[in-house]
Design a protein around this motif. Structure first.
Motif, PDB file in Angstrom:
ATOM      1  N   SER A   1      51.322   8.113  18.300  1.00  9.12           N
ATOM      2  CA  SER A   1      50.909   8.651  17.000  1.00  9.12           C
ATOM      3  C   SER A   1      50.028   7.667  16.242  1.00  9.12           C
ATOM      4  O   SER A   1      49.072   8.062  15.578  1.00  9.12           O
ATOM      5  CB  SER A   1      52.136   8.985  16.155  1.00  9.12           C
ATOM      6  N   ARG A   2      50.368   6.384  16.348  1.00 12.79           N
ATOM      7  CA  ARG A   2      49.643   5.385  15.568  1.00 12.79           C
ATOM      8  C   ARG A   2      48.347   4.929  16.222  1.00 12.79           C
ATOM      9  O   ARG A   2      47.352   4.707  15.539  1.00 12.79           O
ATOM     10  CB  ARG A   2      50.546   4.168  15.308  1.00 12.79           C
ATOM     11  N   MET A   3      48.334   4.801  17.555  1.00 12.24           N
ATOM     12  CA  MET A   3      47.224   4.142  18.227  1.00 12.24           C
ATOM     13  C   MET A   3      46.366   5.038  19.117  1.00 12.24           C
ATOM     14  O   MET A   3      45.197   4.745  19.343  1.00 12.24           O
ATOM     15  CB  MET A   3      47.769   2.989  19.092  1.00 12.24           C
ATOM     16  N   VAL A   4      46.925   6.115  19.625  1.00  9.96           N
ATOM     17  CA  VAL A   4      46.198   6.953  20.586  1.00  9.96           C
ATOM     18  C   VAL A   4      45.714   8.259  19.973  1.00  9.96           C
ATOM     19  O   VAL A   4      44.535   8.640  20.119  1.00  9.96           O
ATOM     20  CB  VAL A   4      47.078   7.245  21.828  1.00  9.96           C
ATOM     21  N   ALA A   5      46.599   8.954  19.278  1.00  3.99           N
ATOM     22  CA  ALA A   5      46.266  10.276  18.744  1.00  3.99           C
ATOM     23  C   ALA A   5      45.001  10.300  17.885  1.00  3.99           C
ATOM     24  O   ALA A   5      44.196  11.227  18.007  1.00  3.99           O
ATOM     25  CB  ALA A   5      47.462  10.830  17.959  1.00  3.99           C
ATOM     26  N   PRO A   6      44.792   9.306  16.997  1.00  3.00           N
ATOM     27  CA  PRO A   6      43.578   9.361  16.167  1.00  3.00           C
ATOM     28  C   PRO A   6      42.286   9.459  16.975  1.00  3.00           C
ATOM     29  O   PRO A   6      41.375  10.216  16.617  1.00  3.00           O
ATOM     30  CB  PRO A   6      43.643   8.055  15.366  1.00  3.00           C
ATOM     31  N   TRP A   7      42.203   8.703  18.078  1.00  9.93           N
ATOM     32  CA  TRP A   7      40.981   8.704  18.879  1.00  9.93           C
ATOM     33  C   TRP A   7      40.776  10.052  19.571  1.00  9.93           C
ATOM     34  O   TRP A   7      39.649  10.574  19.622  1.00  9.93           O
ATOM     35  CB  TRP A   7      41.033   7.590  19.913  1.00  9.93           C
ATOM     36  N   ILE A   8      41.869  10.616  20.088  1.00  8.48           N
ATOM     37  CA  ILE A   8      41.772  11.909  20.776  1.00  8.48           C
ATOM     38  C   ILE A   8      41.436  13.025  19.799  1.00  8.48           C
ATOM     39  O   ILE A   8      40.544  13.850  20.048  1.00  8.48           O
ATOM     40  CB  ILE A   8      43.092  12.221  21.512  1.00  8.48           C
ATOM     41  N   GLU A   9      42.127  13.054  18.675  1.00  6.60           N
ATOM     42  CA  GLU A   9      41.918  14.143  17.718  1.00  6.60           C
ATOM     43  C   GLU A   9      40.538  14.092  17.088  1.00  6.60           C
ATOM     44  O   GLU A   9      39.884  15.129  16.909  1.00  6.60           O
ATOM     45  CB  GLU A   9      43.024  14.100  16.666  1.00  6.60           C
ATOM     46  N   GLU A  10      40.060  12.897  16.747  1.00  7.14           N
ATOM     47  CA  GLU A  10      38.710  12.799  16.176  1.00  7.14           C
ATOM     48  C   GLU A  10      37.647  13.138  17.219  1.00  7.14           C
ATOM     49  O   GLU A  10      36.603  13.701  16.881  1.00  7.14           O
ATOM     50  CB  GLU A  10      38.472  11.393  15.614  1.00  7.14           C
ATOM     51  N   ALA A  11      37.922  12.833  18.489  1.00  5.02           N
ATOM     52  CA  ALA A  11      36.977  13.195  19.552  1.00  5.02           C
ATOM     53  C   ALA A  11      36.889  14.708  19.700  1.00  5.02           C
ATOM     54  O   ALA A  11      35.791  15.265  19.885  1.00  5.02           O
ATOM     55  CB  ALA A  11      37.402  12.563  20.871  1.00  5.02           C
ATOM     56  N   LEU A  12      38.015  15.396  19.601  1.00  4.75           N
ATOM     57  CA  LEU A  12      38.013  16.852  19.746  1.00  4.75           C
ATOM     58  C   LEU A  12      37.327  17.524  18.559  1.00  4.75           C
ATOM     59  O   LEU A  12      36.550  18.469  18.732  1.00  4.75           O
ATOM     60  CB  LEU A  12      39.447  17.359  19.902  1.00  4.75           C
ATOM     61  N   LYS A  13      37.603  17.037  17.363  1.00  5.27           N
ATOM     62  CA  LYS A  13      36.899  17.587  16.197  1.00  5.27           C
ATOM     63  C   LYS A  13      35.405  17.264  16.287  1.00  5.27           C
ATOM     64  O   LYS A  13      34.555  18.090  15.919  1.00  5.27           O
ATOM     65  CB  LYS A  13      37.501  17.034  14.904  1.00  5.27           C
ATOM     66  N   GLY A  14      35.101  16.060  16.774  1.00  5.85           N
ATOM     67  CA  GLY A  14      33.707  15.684  16.949  1.00  5.85           C
ATOM     68  C   GLY A  14      32.994  16.547  17.974  1.00  5.85           C
ATOM     69  O   GLY A  14      31.811  16.851  17.831  1.00  5.85           O
ATOM     70  N   ALA A  15      33.723  16.964  19.018  1.00  7.64           N
ATOM     71  CA  ALA A  15      33.125  17.841  20.031  1.00  7.64           C
ATOM     72  C   ALA A  15      32.751  19.188  19.414  1.00  7.64           C
ATOM     73  O   ALA A  15      31.700  19.763  19.738  1.00  7.64           O
ATOM     74  CB  ALA A  15      34.105  18.037  21.191  1.00  7.64           C
ATOM     75  N   ALA A  16      33.613  19.700  18.536  1.00  6.86           N
ATOM     76  CA  ALA A  16      33.297  20.955  17.840  1.00  6.86           C
ATOM     77  C   ALA A  16      32.054  20.787  16.978  1.00  6.86           C
ATOM     78  O   ALA A  16      31.173  21.658  16.936  1.00  6.86           O
ATOM     79  CB  ALA A  16      34.496  21.388  16.992  1.00  6.86           C
ATOM     80  N   LEU A  17      31.962  19.647  16.301  1.00  5.87           N
ATOM     81  CA  LEU A  17      30.799  19.362  15.476  1.00  5.87           C
ATOM     82  C   LEU A  17      29.550  19.208  16.333  1.00  5.87           C
ATOM     83  O   LEU A  17      28.465  19.700  15.976  1.00  5.87           O
ATOM     84  CB  LEU A  17      31.056  18.093  14.670  1.00  5.87           C
TER      85      LEU A  17
END
Length: 348
Positions: A70-86
């Motif tokens: 939650s602290r170290m991995v999830a942010p990178w994955i979630e921002e990458a997925l939102k970034g892919a939509a963008l």
């Protein structure tokens, strides 16, 4: 029990949706319709569903998890997925100005957070209303803000790279890297204080709106300046064409050289195409500057006829001739986006 569930769902899902709707409403250029907003929310929701097979199996039963993931991995994955939509929107030229980018980014993030919170609500129905308040007013707003920042930074880099290159000829993911790093680090910082959720929520509610409004105003001023400069340039370009000559800029001279190699009737078609397209681009810019997004009586029909004429001339030029002409035209990706906005306005 039912009332308590309604309260939980409302405070977890509604605030970020209201904020997204507020930004769309505040947009003086009225760049986004209700249907477009819904589409962006669904795009963000899809990104959250893609994240579920990985992130969903590691959810912590807290507003911000204690786990390493939650602290170290999830942010990178979630921002990458939102970034892919963008990235999909940018690559298909669905984003025009920075103001449009900021609104689109926040709305994608809002859609992501809604699905994420629904997954939490279903999986942990026993959690208290305070948890859902933290997720609805803190985590959800953070998701929208980080994607808005990613969108604004990416848009700035794209415009710096391509403003003087005419129409976009592709999409470079490196344009998104700086914004992605900033968004991910903000998200990572947010997740690093799981034992102080109320404090993080309050800070998010204070900082995020201020930052977003600043980006909003920056985008609004930039859009107005860009539209003013572009409309003046296109007006001069159109006047030179109507006067029977060729624009003195590099694009005009390249088109002059192309026309000189063609038969007179083909050269005449090229002139007609350039005039009609410049008229439509200028009309699109004037409508955006007008801000009320309403056409005078008979104007919509005139514009429909102009679009029909543009397509007719394009067909007469032929595929080979148009391909050669299109490489020389001075119209940017923003100009093409403006034409799509004009088509939507007149109902085509």
């Amino acid at each position: 029990m039912i009332f308590a569930e309604i309260v939980d769902w409302s405070i977890a899902l509604v605030p970020v949706l209201l904020m997204a709707a507020l930004f769309v409403w505040l947009d003086v250029f009225k760049l986004m319709s209700v249907s477009e907003m819904i589409g962006l929310l669904l795009l963000g929701a899809l990104a959250a569903l893609v994240a579920w097979p990985v992130s969903g199996q590691m959810l912590d039963a807290l507003p911000m998890g204690y786990s390493f993931y939650s602290r170290m991995v999830a942010p990178w994955i979630e921002e990458a997925l939102k970034g892919a939509a963008l990235a999909l929107l940018i690559a298909t030229n669905r984003i025009g100005y920075k103001l449009d980018a900021v609104i689109s980014g926040f709305t994608i993030g809002a859609g992501f957070s809604v699905v994420e919170n629904i997954l939490y609500l279903v999986r942990f129905p026993e959690l208290s209303a305070s948890v859902w308040m933290v997720r609805g007013l803190g985590t959800a707003v953070m998701h929208g803000a980080t994607t808005a920042i990613l969108a604004a930074v990416t848009h700035e880099l794209i415009e710096r790279s391509l403003r003087n290159q005419g129409a976009r000829r592709g999409f470079n993911f490196l344009w998104m890297l700086p914004g992605y790093l900033v968004a991910s680090l903000i998200h990572l910082t947010f997740n690093h204080f799981p034992d102080q959720p109320m404090l993080v929520m309050i800070l998010t509610l204070v900082v995020a709106p201020v930052l977003l409004i600043a980006l909003f105003r920056l985008g609004e001023n930039e859009t107005h300046q860009w539209l003013t400069e572009e409309s003046e340039a296109h007006r001069r370009w159109l006047e030179e064409w109507r006067a029977g000559g060729f624009p003195a800029d590099a694009s005009g001279q390249r088109i002059k050289s192309l026309a000189a190699r063609l038969k007179p009737e083909q050269a005449s078609l090229i002139r007609d195409f350039c005039i009609v397209k410049a008229e439509l681009v200028l009309a699109a810019e004037e409508e955006l500057l007008d801000r009320d997004r309403k056409l005078e009586e008979g104007e919509a029909e005139r514009l429909r006829a102009a679009f029909a004429r543009l397509e007719e001339v394009k067909q007469a030029i032929g595929k080979v001739g148009y391909a050669a002409l299109n490489r020389q035209l001075p119209f940017s990706a923003n100009d093409e986006w403006e034409l799509e906005e004009l088509r939507e306005l007149i109902g085509r």
